[in-house]
Write a protein that holds these residues in place. Structure first.
Motif, PDB file in Angstrom:
ATOM      1  N   THR A   1      42.507  70.841 127.518  1.00 44.22           N
ATOM      2  CA  THR A   1      41.321  71.035 128.360  1.00 44.22           C
ATOM      3  C   THR A   1      41.654  70.681 129.806  1.00 44.22           C
ATOM      4  O   THR A   1      42.622  69.978 130.090  1.00 44.22           O
ATOM      5  CB  THR A   1      40.155  70.134 127.885  1.00 44.22           C
ATOM      6  OG1 THR A   1      40.516  68.769 128.082  1.00 44.22           O
ATOM      7  CG2 THR A   1      39.806  70.391 126.431  1.00 44.22           C
ATOM      8  N   LEU A   2      40.807  71.138 130.704  1.00 41.55           N
ATOM      9  CA  LEU A   2      40.964  70.836 132.115  1.00 41.55           C
ATOM     10  C   LEU A   2      40.788  69.335 132.362  1.00 41.55           C
ATOM     11  O   LEU A   2      41.505  68.743 133.160  1.00 41.55           O
ATOM     12  CB  LEU A   2      39.957  71.638 132.947  1.00 41.55           C
ATOM     13  CG  LEU A   2      40.028  71.428 134.459  1.00 41.55           C
ATOM     14  CD1 LEU A   2      41.400  71.815 134.991  1.00 41.55           C
ATOM     15  CD2 LEU A   2      38.939  72.210 135.158  1.00 41.55           C
ATOM     16  N   ASP A   3      39.851  68.712 131.644  1.00 36.93           N
ATOM     17  CA  ASP A   3      39.633  67.270 131.798  1.00 36.93           C
ATOM     18  C   ASP A   3      40.884  66.482 131.417  1.00 36.93           C
ATOM     19  O   ASP A   3      41.256  65.516 132.102  1.00 36.93           O
ATOM     20  CB  ASP A   3      38.457  66.801 130.939  1.00 36.93           C
ATOM     21  CG  ASP A   3      37.110  67.285 131.469  1.00 36.93           C
ATOM     22  OD1 ASP A   3      37.035  67.615 132.669  1.00 36.93           O
ATOM     23  OD2 ASP A   3      36.140  67.298 130.684  1.00 36.93           O
ATOM     24  N   THR A   4      41.525  66.886 130.356  1.00 39.47           N
ATOM     25  CA  THR A   4      42.755  66.214 129.929  1.00 39.47           C
ATOM     26  C   THR A   4      43.850  66.397 130.982  1.00 39.47           C
ATOM     27  O   THR A   4      44.570  65.446 131.311  1.00 39.47           O
ATOM     28  CB  THR A   4      43.238  66.767 128.575  1.00 39.47           C
ATOM     29  OG1 THR A   4      42.191  66.617 127.614  1.00 39.47           O
ATOM     30  CG2 THR A   4      44.467  66.039 128.088  1.00 39.47           C
TER      31      THR A   4
ATOM     32  N   VAL B   1      43.467  66.926 134.193  1.00 42.16           N
ATOM     33  CA  VAL B   1      43.113  66.128 135.367  1.00 42.16           C
ATOM     34  C   VAL B   1      43.419  64.649 135.105  1.00 42.16           C
ATOM     35  O   VAL B   1      43.926  63.942 135.984  1.00 42.16           O
ATOM     36  CB  VAL B   1      41.627  66.335 135.750  1.00 42.16           C
ATOM     37  CG1 VAL B   1      41.183  65.321 136.792  1.00 42.16           C
ATOM     38  CG2 VAL B   1      41.409  67.756 136.248  1.00 42.16           C
ATOM     39  N   GLU B   2      43.149  64.191 133.910  1.00 43.20           N
ATOM     40  CA  GLU B   2      43.430  62.800 133.548  1.00 43.20           C
ATOM     41  C   GLU B   2      44.944  62.527 133.578  1.00 43.20           C
ATOM     42  O   GLU B   2      45.398  61.507 134.109  1.00 43.20           O
ATOM     43  CB  GLU B   2      42.877  62.498 132.151  1.00 43.20           C
ATOM     44  CG  GLU B   2      43.072  61.063 131.722  1.00 43.20           C
ATOM     45  CD  GLU B   2      42.511  60.805 130.335  1.00 43.20           C
ATOM     46  OE1 GLU B   2      43.091  59.950 129.634  1.00 43.20           O
ATOM     47  OE2 GLU B   2      41.522  61.450 129.949  1.00 43.20           O
TER      48      GLU B   2
ATOM     49  N   GLN C   1      47.201  64.171 135.287  1.00 42.99           N
ATOM     50  CA  GLN C   1      47.628  64.227 136.688  1.00 42.99           C
ATOM     51  C   GLN C   1      47.247  62.949 137.427  1.00 42.99           C
ATOM     52  O   GLN C   1      48.029  62.420 138.210  1.00 42.99           O
ATOM     53  CB  GLN C   1      47.019  65.452 137.377  1.00 42.99           C
ATOM     54  CG  GLN C   1      47.492  65.658 138.794  1.00 42.99           C
ATOM     55  CD  GLN C   1      48.965  66.007 138.882  1.00 42.99           C
ATOM     56  OE1 GLN C   1      49.580  66.467 137.947  1.00 42.99           O
ATOM     57  NE2 GLN C   1      49.543  65.786 140.047  1.00 42.99           N
TER      58      GLN C   1
ATOM     59  N   ALA D   1      48.289  70.040 127.433  1.00 42.95           N
ATOM     60  CA  ALA D   1      46.871  69.708 127.614  1.00 42.95           C
ATOM     61  C   ALA D   1      45.999  70.867 127.143  1.00 42.95           C
ATOM     62  O   ALA D   1      46.263  72.027 127.443  1.00 42.95           O
ATOM     63  CB  ALA D   1      46.593  69.403 129.076  1.00 42.95           C
TER      64      ALA D   1
END
Length: 110
Positions: A59-62, A64-65, A67, A57
């Motif tokens: 980015t953090l958004d990716t 989180v998605e 997860q 991943a």
């Protein structure tokens, strides 16, 4: 003499019913064990794949998605497995009790 013959037949029928019940119980436990091992393997593989995706991943958004998808899938798989195990347990109990139930019906009729 008639009572002894009746008692002897009832004892034999009881032993046959017990052996049939134990056989059904044994098969049910084996099936449950196979299901549990398969579920554990699938869960481990799913977790490993998620870790690989998280490692890639950017980015953090990716992350989180990824997860979130993992948690949703893991929950759905758990509910499906719990339902399957419950149905297996109920079927095993029903199959194991059937010979005993037949014996009880015969005893009441006698």
């Amino acid at each position: 003499m008639l009572q002894f013959d009746t008692f002897q037949k009832f004892s034999k029928d009881g032993m046959d019913a017990a052996m049939t019940s134990f056989g059904a119980l044994s098969r049910g436990i084996q099936s449950a064990a196979v299901e549990a091992v398969d579920y554990a393997k699938r869960s481990f593989e799913q977790g490993s794949q998620t870790v690989e995706k998280l490692a890639g991943a950017r980015t953090l958004d990716t992350a989180v998605e990824i997860q979130g998808e993992y948690l949703r899938a893991a929950y759905e798989n758990f509910v499906a497995q719990a339902t399957k195990m419950g149905e297996l347990a109920a079927a095993t109990a029903k199959e194991a009790y059937a010979p005993v139930e037949t014996l009880v019906v015969k005893a009441r009729a006698a």
